[in-house]
Design an enzyme around this catalytic site. Structure first.
Site, PDB file in Angstrom:
ATOM      1  N   GLY A 166      -5.079   6.876   8.095  1.00 35.39           N
ATOM      2  CA  GLY A 166      -4.727   5.931   7.275  1.00 35.39           C
ATOM      3  C   GLY A 166      -3.696   4.747   7.918  1.00 35.39           C
ATOM      4  O   GLY A 166      -2.891   4.854   8.626  1.00 35.39           O
ATOM      5  N   THR A 209       0.759  -1.221   0.053  1.00 34.54           N
ATOM      6  CA  THR A 209       0.293   0.084  -0.006  1.00 34.54           C
ATOM      7  C   THR A 209       0.629   1.148  -0.156  1.00 34.54           C
ATOM      8  O   THR A 209       1.901   1.288   0.015  1.00 34.54           O
ATOM      9  CB  THR A 209      -1.024   0.065   1.051  1.00 34.54           C
ATOM     10  OG1 THR A 209      -2.050   0.984   1.102  1.00 34.54           O
ATOM     11  CG2 THR A 209      -0.243   0.523   2.627  1.00 34.54           C
ATOM     12  N   LYS A 245      -8.231   2.597   2.771  1.00 32.10           N
ATOM     13  CA  LYS A 245      -7.313   2.498   3.880  1.00 32.10           C
ATOM     14  C   LYS A 245      -7.027   3.865   4.523  1.00 32.10           C
ATOM     15  O   LYS A 245      -6.235   4.148   5.367  1.00 32.10           O
ATOM     16  CB  LYS A 245      -5.806   2.345   3.134  1.00 32.10           C
ATOM     17  CG  LYS A 245      -6.124   0.701   2.472  1.00 32.10           C
ATOM     18  CD  LYS A 245      -4.838   0.631   1.614  1.00 32.10           C
ATOM     19  CE  LYS A 245      -4.935  -0.438   0.712  1.00 32.10           C
ATOM     20  NZ  LYS A 245      -3.860  -0.876  -0.435  1.00 32.10           N
ATOM     21  N   SER A 260       4.969   0.390   1.058  1.00 38.90           N
ATOM     22  CA  SER A 260       5.916   0.128   0.182  1.00 38.90           C
ATOM     23  C   SER A 260       6.153   1.146  -0.897  1.00 38.90           C
ATOM     24  O   SER A 260       7.304   1.425  -1.549  1.00 38.90           O
ATOM     25  CB  SER A 260       5.572  -0.974  -0.732  1.00 38.90           C
ATOM     26  OG  SER A 260       4.011  -1.125  -1.314  1.00 38.90           O
TER      27      SER A 260
END
Length: 180
Positions: A54, A9, A41, A133
């Site tokens: 988040g 994500t 998210k 990531s």
């Protein structure tokens, strides 16, 4: 101290002027396979939805932490700093919680924090923070856009996330954007 590399994500939070914006991509990956494109998210929490949050990492772990964080917000009357510190303390010391693998970004109209299971409650100097990531790609893009354009925070978040999605295989451009 361990710091888990969170894959799958990208979430970014940007503060510019009197506005704060958080954006997250929608991709959910299971190993090397994309299983969902439109996950949410980033969400609003607290009384009057005065906080945006988040997450990156294990979805079940992150949702557990968001629930705990929302309880802390309720307990401390939407005091973001107090709720963040208390969650970080519990996350670090509770036997079950400390096994959870996720990172959170939380923000209200005045402050932004990055929370981790190591007990970190970090406030970025420049009002920009990203996780996941693709976080470093989005972060670099946002810093360049803040320094070199007059773009608003929503446009910066959208552009930064699209750049991250072009580079990171665990990030897509199906965005959820919340603004305070």
């Amino acid at each position: 101290m361990k710091h888990t590399m969170v894959r799958s994500t990208t979430v970014i939070c940007i503060r510019r002027g009197l506005k704060v914006v958080m954006a997250g991509d929608g991709q959910v990956s299971f190993g090397e396979t994309v299983v969902k494109h439109s996950a949410r998210k980033v969400r609003r929490l607290g009384k009057g939805a005065a906080v945006i949050a988040g997450f990156a990492g294990s979805t079940a772990d992150a949702l557990t932490l968001l629930e705990k964080f929302e309880l802390m917000l309720e307990k401390y009357s939407n005091n973001l700093t107090r709720a963040a510190v208390e969650l970080a303390k519990e996350w670090r010391t509770d036997r079950m919680l400390r096994r959870l693998e996720a990172l959170l970004i939380v923000a209200d109209s005045e402050k932004t924090f990055l929370l981790s299971g190591n007990g970190d409650v970090l406030e970025p100097d420049d009002g920009i923070v990203a996780i996941g990531s693709g976080g470093n790609y989005a972060l670099a893009a946002a810093k360049a856009l803040i320094a070199n354009t007059e773009m608003g925070p929503v446009e910066i978040a959208r552009t930064s996330m699209k750049i991250a999605a072009q580079i990171c295989v665990y990030t897509n451009d199906e965005l959820v954007i919340e603004e305070l």
